[in-house]
Design a protein around this motif. Structure first.
Motif, PDB file in Angstrom:
ATOM      1  N   SER A 101      60.739  46.549  34.099  1.00 13.89           N
ATOM      2  CA  SER A 101      60.919  45.113  33.905  1.00 13.89           C
ATOM      3  C   SER A 101      59.596  44.391  33.662  1.00 13.89           C
ATOM      4  O   SER A 101      59.547  43.407  32.911  1.00 13.89           O
ATOM      5  N   THR A 102      58.510  44.859  34.287  1.00 13.56           N
ATOM      6  CA  THR A 102      57.221  44.196  34.085  1.00 13.56           C
ATOM      7  C   THR A 102      56.749  44.353  32.644  1.00 13.56           C
ATOM      8  O   THR A 102      56.311  43.383  32.009  1.00 13.56           O
ATOM      9  N   LEU A 103      56.820  45.559  32.113  1.00 14.69           N
ATOM     10  CA  LEU A 103      56.419  45.781  30.730  1.00 14.69           C
ATOM     11  C   LEU A 103      57.289  44.962  29.783  1.00 14.69           C
ATOM     12  O   LEU A 103      56.772  44.298  28.859  1.00 14.69           O
ATOM     13  N   LEU A 104      58.595  44.967  30.002  1.00 13.34           N
ATOM     14  CA  LEU A 104      59.476  44.202  29.136  1.00 13.34           C
ATOM     15  C   LEU A 104      59.163  42.707  29.216  1.00 13.34           C
ATOM     16  O   LEU A 104      59.118  42.007  28.184  1.00 13.34           O
ATOM     17  N   HIS A 105      58.939  42.220  30.423  1.00 14.51           N
ATOM     18  CA  HIS A 105      58.624  40.797  30.599  1.00 14.51           C
ATOM     19  C   HIS A 105      57.361  40.417  29.841  1.00 14.51           C
ATOM     20  O   HIS A 105      57.334  39.431  29.085  1.00 14.51           O
ATOM     21  N   ARG A 106      56.315  41.194  30.000  1.00 12.71           N
ATOM     22  CA  ARG A 106      55.052  40.862  29.348  1.00 12.71           C
ATOM     23  C   ARG A 106      55.152  40.985  27.833  1.00 12.71           C
ATOM     24  O   ARG A 106      54.510  40.219  27.096  1.00 12.71           O
ATOM     25  N   LEU A 107      55.956  41.927  27.376  1.00 13.74           N
ATOM     26  CA  LEU A 107      56.194  42.033  25.934  1.00 13.74           C
ATOM     27  C   LEU A 107      56.902  40.786  25.400  1.00 13.74           C
ATOM     28  O   LEU A 107      56.442  40.166  24.433  1.00 13.74           O
ATOM     29  N   LEU A 108      58.014  40.426  26.007  1.00 19.69           N
ATOM     30  CA  LEU A 108      58.766  39.273  25.529  1.00 19.69           C
ATOM     31  C   LEU A 108      57.940  37.999  25.628  1.00 19.69           C
ATOM     32  O   LEU A 108      57.963  37.144  24.738  1.00 19.69           O
ATOM     33  N   ALA A 109      57.183  37.871  26.721  1.00 21.58           N
ATOM     34  CA  ALA A 109      56.379  36.661  26.929  1.00 21.58           C
ATOM     35  C   ALA A 109      55.219  36.553  25.948  1.00 21.58           C
ATOM     36  O   ALA A 109      54.627  35.485  25.803  1.00 21.58           O
ATOM     37  N   SER A 110      54.881  37.660  25.264  1.00 17.29           N
ATOM     38  CA  SER A 110      53.790  37.606  24.291  1.00 17.29           C
ATOM     39  C   SER A 110      54.179  36.855  23.024  1.00 17.29           C
ATOM     40  O   SER A 110      53.326  36.476  22.227  1.00 17.29           O
ATOM     41  N   SER A 111      55.471  36.620  22.839  1.00 21.58           N
ATOM     42  CA  SER A 111      55.927  35.894  21.660  1.00 21.58           C
ATOM     43  C   SER A 111      55.504  34.433  21.742  1.00 21.58           C
ATOM     44  O   SER A 111      55.685  33.773  22.778  1.00 21.58           O
ATOM     45  N   PRO A 112      54.960  33.879  20.658  1.00 15.07           N
ATOM     46  CA  PRO A 112      54.574  32.462  20.672  1.00 15.07           C
ATOM     47  C   PRO A 112      55.769  31.520  20.698  1.00 15.07           C
ATOM     48  O   PRO A 112      55.595  30.310  20.869  1.00 15.07           O
ATOM     49  N   GLU A 113      56.975  32.069  20.536  1.00  8.16           N
ATOM     50  CA  GLU A 113      58.174  31.234  20.498  1.00  8.16           C
ATOM     51  C   GLU A 113      58.736  30.933  21.883  1.00  8.16           C
ATOM     52  O   GLU A 113      59.664  30.133  22.014  1.00  8.16           O
ATOM     53  N   VAL A 114      58.200  31.576  22.928  1.00  8.94           N
ATOM     54  CA  VAL A 114      58.722  31.404  24.281  1.00  8.94           C
ATOM     55  C   VAL A 114      57.570  31.124  25.240  1.00  8.94           C
ATOM     56  O   VAL A 114      56.399  31.192  24.874  1.00  8.94           O
ATOM     57  N   THR A 115      57.926  30.840  26.476  1.00  9.87           N
ATOM     58  CA  THR A 115      56.910  30.645  27.505  1.00  9.87           C
ATOM     59  C   THR A 115      57.332  31.378  28.771  1.00  9.87           C
ATOM     60  O   THR A 115      58.483  31.788  28.915  1.00  9.87           O
ATOM     61  N   SER A 116      56.375  31.553  29.680  1.00  8.62           N
ATOM     62  CA  SER A 116      56.647  32.238  30.931  1.00  8.62           C
ATOM     63  C   SER A 116      55.693  31.730  32.000  1.00  8.62           C
ATOM     64  O   SER A 116      54.669  31.106  31.689  1.00  8.62           O
ATOM     65  N   THR A 117      56.031  31.983  33.241  1.00 11.88           N
ATOM     66  CA  THR A 117      55.124  31.651  34.328  1.00 11.88           C
ATOM     67  C   THR A 117      53.927  32.597  34.287  1.00 11.88           C
ATOM     68  O   THR A 117      54.081  33.803  34.115  1.00 11.88           O
ATOM     69  N   LEU A 118      52.736  32.043  34.451  1.00 16.14           N
ATOM     70  CA  LEU A 118      51.500  32.816  34.446  1.00 16.14           C
ATOM     71  C   LEU A 118      51.024  33.041  35.873  1.00 16.14           C
ATOM     72  O   LEU A 118      51.275  32.212  36.760  1.00 16.14           O
ATOM     73  N   SER A 119      50.319  34.124  36.090  1.00 12.96           N
ATOM     74  CA  SER A 119      49.920  34.507  37.436  1.00 12.96           C
ATOM     75  C   SER A 119      49.125  33.404  38.121  1.00 12.96           C
ATOM     76  O   SER A 119      49.411  33.036  39.264  1.00 12.96           O
ATOM     77  N   TRP A 120      48.129  32.860  37.443  1.00 14.15           N
ATOM     78  CA  TRP A 120      47.266  31.868  38.094  1.00 14.15           C
ATOM     79  C   TRP A 120      48.039  30.614  38.476  1.00 14.15           C
ATOM     80  O   TRP A 120      47.782  29.999  39.515  1.00 14.15           O
ATOM     81  N   GLU A 121      49.036  30.236  37.668  1.00 10.95           N
ATOM     82  CA  GLU A 121      49.745  28.998  37.975  1.00 10.95           C
ATOM     83  C   GLU A 121      50.875  29.213  38.981  1.00 10.95           C
ATOM     84  O   GLU A 121      51.310  28.248  39.618  1.00 10.95           O
ATOM     85  N   THR A 122      51.346  30.438  39.156  1.00 15.13           N
ATOM     86  CA  THR A 122      52.279  30.661  40.248  1.00 15.13           C
ATOM     87  C   THR A 122      51.551  30.590  41.588  1.00 15.13           C
ATOM     88  O   THR A 122      52.132  30.211  42.604  1.00 15.13           O
ATOM     89  N   SER A 123      50.251  30.944  41.587  1.00 12.98           N
ATOM     90  CA  SER A 123      49.448  30.821  42.808  1.00 12.98           C
ATOM     91  C   SER A 123      49.023  29.382  43.059  1.00 12.98           C
ATOM     92  O   SER A 123      48.992  28.925  44.207  1.00 12.98           O
ATOM     93  N   TYR A 124      48.697  28.661  41.983  1.00 10.25           N
ATOM     94  CA  TYR A 124      48.200  27.280  42.097  1.00 10.25           C
ATOM     95  C   TYR A 124      48.932  26.417  41.074  1.00 10.25           C
ATOM     96  O   TYR A 124      48.384  26.068  40.023  1.00 10.25           O
ATOM     97  N   PRO A 125      50.177  26.044  41.357  1.00 13.88           N
ATOM     98  CA  PRO A 125      50.998  25.368  40.354  1.00 13.88           C
ATOM     99  C   PRO A 125      50.722  23.882  40.171  1.00 13.88           C
ATOM    100  O   PRO A 125      51.195  23.295  39.194  1.00 13.88           O
TER     101      PRO A 125
END
Length: 384
Positions: A101-125
């Motif tokens: 799931s991690t590999l799939l998530h990072r692959l899909l999130a690499s598309s400029p057409e979508v967005t995802s939560t980023l590590s730094w902002e989940t720690s400091y939102p």
């Protein structure tokens, strides 16, 4: 550290007061979260066998989460438009941990057409006072936190690749609701885990939506982009996910539990040893076996009732043809696939160091034969 000392340090009223003192704020909004916080702190005191360092880190973590709740309510009061942000979640990637799931998530999130939560902002939102729009202060703190984590658990990077500035699980935002699989992954708190199975998580997912709203509000470049999110935690609340985010599909990643469960037990052992000097791996394995049997049984019920809301991906397909698999998933989500972006991510992924960790089911109080029997109902579904 005695049970009584831990209980005093994690007294709920004391934690609430400490967060108020830290922020100078007082309004927590709806106090529904006090119940899960109380169940969690009782389990931490009675069961987790926290070391002195573990207790200190845990208290800081809980106070920081409460402080973020206070700051969120304050920011919403100052900027009511935050609550008008329209959050569109295209997918929550679920499946057992260690299923690709991690590999799939990072692959899909690499598309400029979508967005995802980023590590730094989940720690400091939330924005720091006086912070520039590039959030450089928060990013630096996230880098520092990442380095400290790897110092405490140097073998963890061999089990799970961490990117401080890459896509990360949205469950870290849910941690601030105190209803999260993170807690029984980080600590030996079986009482909490059993309670969470029965708890209605709808208020937690309402909070998650508010956290996504505040992240979206801070980043105008996210306007109009659907979210691709991921966490195994969502298997504990599949119906609630689908109710909270209309149009969202569950992307279910599949792998034989005979592989996935011991692998996750290995990860849990590496994490929880940071907080306790008394982690019993032969208890960890059966605990997560039981948790995942329940989660998959409940998932099957929801899936049967709402089959149009699910997309299936096998671990083998993700590993053998990651770009092709990601392209297919994007199509099933009704989103365009940017093969160039997907291939560029895979190049970066190959350059990252990937270690290996060795373990057996027996290391964690399990056997392959026992797991095959326990998960026969799910293995039958995979074979069909």
């Amino acid at each position: 550290m005695t049970t009584a000392e831990t209980a005093r340090a994690l007294d709920v009223d004391g934690l609430l007061a400490a967060a108020r003192d830290k922020t100078g704020l007082h309004d927590y909004g709806d106090d529904w979260f006090v119940e899960p916080l109380s169940v969690l702190t009782n389990a931490l005191a009675d069961e987790a066998n926290l070391s002195d360092l573990g207790l200190d880190l845990t208290r800081r973590r809980l106070v920081a989460s409460l402080a973020d709740r206070l700051r969120l309510k304050q920011l919403q009061a100052e900027h009511p438009a935050i609550l008008d942000e329209e959050v569109v979640v295209a997918a929550e990637i679920c499946g057992l941990p260690r299923t690709g799931s991690t590999l799939l998530h990072r692959l899909l999130a690499s598309s400029p057409e979508v967005t995802s939560t980023l590590s730094w902002e989940t720690s400091y939102p939330l924005p720091f006072p006086g912070e520039s729009p590039d959030a450089e202060l928060r990013k630096q703190k996230a880098r520092d936190r990442y380095e400290m984590f790897l110092e405490m658990a140097p073998d963890f990077g061999d089990i799970h690749t961490i990117e401080w500035d890459g896509p990360e699980e949205d469950v870290i935002l849910l941690d601030r609701t105190f209803t999260s699989m993170s807690y029984d992954s980080f600590y030996w708190v079986p009482t909490y885990g059993l309670w969470l199975r029965e708890f209605d998580q709808a208020p937690a997912y309402r909070d998650l939506k508010e956290w996504l709203q505040v992240l979206q509000w801070q980043s105008p470049d996210r306007d109009g982009k659907p979210w691709i999110l991921k966490s195994p935690h969502h298997l504990t609340a599949v119906d609630t996910v689908l109710d909270t985010f209309p149009g969202c599909k569950i992307v279910m990643t599949h792998r034989s539990p005979t592989k996935a469960v011991p692998s996750y037990a290995s990860m849990v052992g590496a994490i929880s040893s940071q907080y306790s000097n008394d982690v019993d791996p032969k208890a960890v394995g059966p605990y997560w076996r039981d948790r995942f049997v329940t989660a998959l049984q409940e998932y099957a019920v929801v899936r049967a009732a709402r089959p149009d809301r699910f997309v299936d991906v096998t671990f083998q397909d993700t590993v053998s043809d990651p770009v092709g698999t990601a392209t297919k998933v994007m199509g099933e989500l009704g989103l365009p696939a940017d093969r160039e972006a997907l291939e560029a991510y895979m190049e970066r992924n190959q350059e990252q160091r990937h270690g290996s960790h060795t373990y057996t089911a027996e290391d964690f109080g399990l056997t392959e034969a026992g797991l095959e029997q326990d998960f026969a109902f799910y293995e039958k579904e995979l074979a069909s």
